[in-house]
Design a protein around this motif. Structure first.
Motif, PDB file in Angstrom:
ATOM      1  N   UNK A 129      -6.126 -18.759  20.243  1.00 57.46           N
ATOM      2  CA  UNK A 129      -5.738 -17.890  21.354  1.00 57.46           C
ATOM      3  C   UNK A 129      -5.049 -16.638  20.826  1.00 57.46           C
ATOM      4  N   UNK A 130      -5.023 -15.621  21.661  1.00 57.29           N
ATOM      5  CA  UNK A 130      -4.399 -14.349  21.279  1.00 57.29           C
ATOM      6  C   UNK A 130      -2.929 -14.556  20.902  1.00 57.29           C
ATOM      7  N   UNK A 131      -2.216 -15.309  21.739  1.00 62.34           N
ATOM      8  CA  UNK A 131      -0.802 -15.527  21.474  1.00 62.34           C
ATOM      9  C   UNK A 131      -0.564 -16.293  20.196  1.00 62.34           C
ATOM     10  N   UNK A 132      -1.389 -17.317  19.946  1.00 68.63           N
ATOM     11  CA  UNK A 132      -1.228 -18.121  18.729  1.00 68.63           C
ATOM     12  C   UNK A 132      -1.460 -17.264  17.493  1.00 68.63           C
ATOM     13  N   UNK A 133      -2.463 -16.381  17.531  1.00 72.34           N
ATOM     14  CA  UNK A 133      -2.757 -15.559  16.364  1.00 72.34           C
ATOM     15  C   UNK A 133      -1.683 -14.504  16.135  1.00 72.34           C
ATOM     16  N   UNK A 134      -1.139 -13.968  17.211  1.00 71.13           N
ATOM     17  CA  UNK A 134      -0.053 -12.991  17.060  1.00 71.13           C
ATOM     18  C   UNK A 134       1.154 -13.632  16.393  1.00 71.13           C
ATOM     19  N   UNK A 135       1.408 -14.894  16.710  1.00 69.70           N
ATOM     20  CA  UNK A 135       2.580 -15.576  16.161  1.00 69.70           C
ATOM     21  C   UNK A 135       2.505 -15.763  14.648  1.00 69.70           C
ATOM     22  N   UNK A 136       1.309 -15.727  14.061  1.00 69.29           N
ATOM     23  CA  UNK A 136       1.184 -15.916  12.614  1.00 69.29           C
ATOM     24  C   UNK A 136       0.883 -14.605  11.893  1.00 69.29           C
ATOM     25  N   UNK A 137       0.857 -13.505  12.640  1.00 63.91           N
ATOM     26  CA  UNK A 137       0.481 -12.213  12.074  1.00 63.91           C
ATOM     27  C   UNK A 137       1.658 -11.247  12.097  1.00 63.91           C
ATOM     28  N   UNK A 138       1.613 -10.297  11.172  1.00 64.65           N
ATOM     29  CA  UNK A 138       2.573  -9.202  11.163  1.00 64.65           C
ATOM     30  C   UNK A 138       1.835  -7.969  10.680  1.00 64.65           C
ATOM     31  N   UNK A 139       1.619  -7.014  11.579  1.00 69.12           N
ATOM     32  CA  UNK A 139       0.760  -5.889  11.241  1.00 69.12           C
ATOM     33  C   UNK A 139      -0.641  -6.396  10.974  1.00 69.12           C
ATOM     34  N   UNK A 140      -1.215  -6.013   9.838  1.00 71.24           N
ATOM     35  CA  UNK A 140      -2.560  -6.457   9.469  1.00 71.24           C
ATOM     36  C   UNK A 140      -2.543  -7.765   8.677  1.00 71.24           C
ATOM     37  N   UNK A 141      -1.371  -8.221   8.304  1.00 73.13           N
ATOM     38  CA  UNK A 141      -1.264  -9.430   7.481  1.00 73.13           C
ATOM     39  C   UNK A 141      -1.280 -10.683   8.355  1.00 73.13           C
ATOM     40  N   UNK A 142      -1.815 -11.763   7.781  1.00 72.58           N
ATOM     41  CA  UNK A 142      -1.830 -13.070   8.431  1.00 72.58           C
ATOM     42  C   UNK A 142      -1.183 -14.059   7.458  1.00 72.58           C
ATOM     43  N   UNK A 143      -0.072 -14.642   7.860  1.00 78.25           N
ATOM     44  CA  UNK A 143       0.710 -15.455   6.927  1.00 78.25           C
ATOM     45  C   UNK A 143       0.560 -16.959   7.135  1.00 78.25           C
ATOM     46  N   UNK A 144      -0.234 -17.375   8.110  1.00 75.00           N
ATOM     47  CA  UNK A 144      -0.431 -18.807   8.320  1.00 75.00           C
ATOM     48  C   UNK A 144      -1.589 -19.017   9.271  1.00 75.00           C
ATOM     49  N   UNK A 145      -2.032 -20.256   9.353  1.00 75.81           N
ATOM     50  CA  UNK A 145      -3.056 -20.658  10.311  1.00 75.81           C
ATOM     51  C   UNK A 145      -2.363 -21.498  11.386  1.00 75.81           C
ATOM     52  N   UNK A 146      -2.528 -21.155  12.667  1.00 77.37           N
ATOM     53  CA  UNK A 146      -1.867 -21.929  13.726  1.00 77.37           C
ATOM     54  C   UNK A 146      -2.373 -23.370  13.776  1.00 77.37           C
ATOM     55  N   UNK A 180       4.157 -16.708  31.520  1.00 77.02           N
ATOM     56  CA  UNK A 180       4.121 -17.953  30.761  1.00 77.02           C
ATOM     57  C   UNK A 180       4.892 -17.801  29.449  1.00 77.02           C
ATOM     58  N   UNK A 181       5.536 -18.868  29.040  1.00 76.97           N
ATOM     59  CA  UNK A 181       6.390 -18.824  27.856  1.00 76.97           C
ATOM     60  C   UNK A 181       6.087 -20.002  26.938  1.00 76.97           C
ATOM     61  N   UNK A 182       6.612 -19.921  25.731  1.00 77.03           N
ATOM     62  CA  UNK A 182       6.294 -20.891  24.693  1.00 77.03           C
ATOM     63  C   UNK A 182       7.563 -21.321  23.973  1.00 77.03           C
ATOM     64  N   UNK A 183       7.617 -22.600  23.618  1.00 78.95           N
ATOM     65  CA  UNK A 183       8.765 -23.139  22.885  1.00 78.95           C
ATOM     66  C   UNK A 183       8.226 -23.925  21.692  1.00 78.95           C
ATOM     67  N   UNK A 184       8.336 -23.317  20.530  1.00 78.68           N
ATOM     68  CA  UNK A 184       7.900 -24.007  19.323  1.00 78.68           C
ATOM     69  C   UNK A 184       6.445 -23.753  19.005  1.00 78.68           C
ATOM     70  N   UNK A 185       6.014 -24.353  17.953  1.00 78.30           N
ATOM     71  CA  UNK A 185       4.655 -24.177  17.460  1.00 78.30           C
ATOM     72  C   UNK A 185       4.674 -24.175  15.947  1.00 78.30           C
ATOM     73  N   UNK A 186       3.742 -24.855  15.348  1.00 75.54           N
ATOM     74  CA  UNK A 186       3.749 -24.985  13.897  1.00 75.54           C
ATOM     75  C   UNK A 186       2.453 -24.462  13.299  1.00 75.54           C
ATOM     76  N   UNK A 187       2.521 -24.200  12.004  1.00 76.24           N
ATOM     77  CA  UNK A 187       1.427 -23.557  11.289  1.00 76.24           C
ATOM     78  C   UNK A 187       1.302 -24.156   9.893  1.00 76.24           C
ATOM     79  N   UNK A 188       0.214 -23.792   9.214  1.00 75.68           N
ATOM     80  CA  UNK A 188       0.080 -24.067   7.791  1.00 75.68           C
ATOM     81  C   UNK A 188       0.018 -22.731   7.055  1.00 75.68           C
TER      82      UNK A 188
END
Length: 410
Positions: free
Chosen positions: A97-114, A276-284
């Motif tokens: 999802x858009x929100x999940x991908x934003x949570x692992x990204x910063x600018x053009x970098x992607x630092x984890x997989x949701x 809608x809001x989110x609490x938590x979420x983990x990544x690799x």
């Protein structure tokens, strides 16, 4: 776990997911070239402390590490994580999802997989609300009215708890009213915007402070033994929770067998314009100490990349998937939960919540920010300061800390 192919590249993984052993076995059985060596190095901050020690030492970190999305910036700023864009991260972006991908990204970098997320809803004791003739609240005004009605009826418990140590939970409540506490981009690692005392946050905190002062909600610390007991013994009629909350409730040994639990959408400030809001979420994430970053990226992308793996995660670990092939499946939508009397809580509550979540930006010192928030909220409920002052003081303390750490304030 058994290594099926000893000749394959072995990737070390730290993770605390429940039932993860079965997921690792499934991966190792289905991959010829890469095998997972899994360690549970502790949960949350226990693992993060060990990871920080390994970062400082320059060795001892795993190849792949489970991290909550809120701490990704805290480690990427220390050059502890690999930008996965060069290892095909964007090839799987559409699977999330858009929100999940934003949570692992910063600018053009992607630092984890949701992996899993925490879209929020409201879990409630239908038997308690029915006993006192209280309708299920759909707005925060109705929530306050329900809390007052429960007190007026002489109920032994209260409607809900407002934990001063709620951390991400409390931040989610603020976000529902438009709070954007941090602006941060790893491409500009020494610059940060801080706005934790915005009007939306002040309005939300004033609301909860009013409920506290009227004795309509408890202020018990979350995730203590006492809190866990109260969640399931009727002390709280409502548990505002993330999608992992049902699994958490179901795992508590003191659960009242006669309780009637149901799930409903999280209350709204404006029913006509739900947020809608989110609490938590983990990544690799792949660590900068990974011996073979390409193989490690395969693990991060694929360990929860099958329906079979996700059925283990859902049915054995009560995870809420962010991988769209299972998230959008009929199986997950229509899944019935015995704890909720067979209610299809994903369809009714958590899938719409996940679809409406657009992501969040955390600070590179998020744990410190949460610790300061906890201190200010505790001072508020103790009557030492009002809600607006608590947030103004939080703003000042975070600005001072950021400056002392060498950040430039935007």
């Amino acid at each position: 776990n058994e290594i099926v192919n000893a000749e394959a590249t072995q990737v070390s993984v730290w993770a605390w997911y429940p039932a993860f052993e079965e997921v690792v076995d499934l991966f190792n059985e289905s991959h010829d070239d890469v095998q997972i060596c899994w360690t549970n190095a502790g949960q949350g901050n226990d693992e993060y402390t060990k990871f920080s020690t390994a970062i400082e030492a320059g060795s001892g970190a795993p190849d792949v590490i489970m991290l909550e999305s809120e701490v990704l910036s805290s480690f990427s700023i220390r050059d502890a994580l690999v930008d996965l864009t060069e290892y095909g991260a964007n090839d799987v972006a559409d699977d999330y999802t858009e929100g999940a991908w934003k949570d692992v990204s910063s600018g053009d970098a992607v630092y984890a997989i949701p992996v899993d997320g925490g879209p929020m809803g409201m879990l409630y004791r239908q038997d308690i609300l029915d006993q006192y003739g209280i309708p299920v609240p759909t707005t925060w005004d109705e929530f306050a009215a329900a809390a007052q009605a429960l007190k007026d009826a002489g109920a032994p418990g209260v409607l809900a708890d407002f934990p001063t140590n709620g951390r991400a939970y409390n931040q989610a409540l603020f976000a529902q009213a438009g709070s954007v506490p941090f602006e941060y981009d790893n491409a500009k690692p020494t610059e940060i915007g801080i706005d934790v005392n915005d009007q939306g946050s002040k309005d939300v905190l004033a609301y909860w402070d009013g409920l506290v002062k009227q004795g309509l909600v408890a202020t018990d610390d979350a995730f203590t033994a006492d809190y866990n007991t109260k969640l399931v013994d009727g002390s709280y009629a409502i548990y505002v929770a993330a999608a992992w909350g049902p699994g958490y409730l179901g795992g508590l040994s003191d659960a009242d067998a006669d309780a009637v639990w149901k799930a409903a959408p999280v209350p709204q400030w404006d029913a006509a314009n739900p947020v809608q809001i989110n609490w938590g979420g983990s990544t690799f994430a792949v660590t900068s100490q990974a011996k073979d970053p390409e193989a490690a990226a395969v693990v991060a992308k694929e360990v929860f990349g099958t329906e079979e793996a996700w059925k283990i995660g859902i049915e054995e670990a009560a995870l809420f998937p962010l991988w769209k092939p299972i998230l959008e499946s009929d199986y997950f939508r229509d899944l019935e939960y015995p704890f909720f009397g067979g209610q299809q809580i994903n369809k009714d509550v958590f899938l719409p919540a996940a679809a409406g979540y657009t992501g969040f930006t955390f600070s590179p010192f998020q744990n410190y920010a949460y610790d300061q928030l906890t201190e200010e909220l505790f001072a508020m409920v103790e009557g030492e300061k009002d809600s607006a002052t608590a947030l103004d003081d939080l703003q000042a303390s975070l600005e001072q800390y950021a400056t002392e750490q060498g950040f430039t304030l935007n």
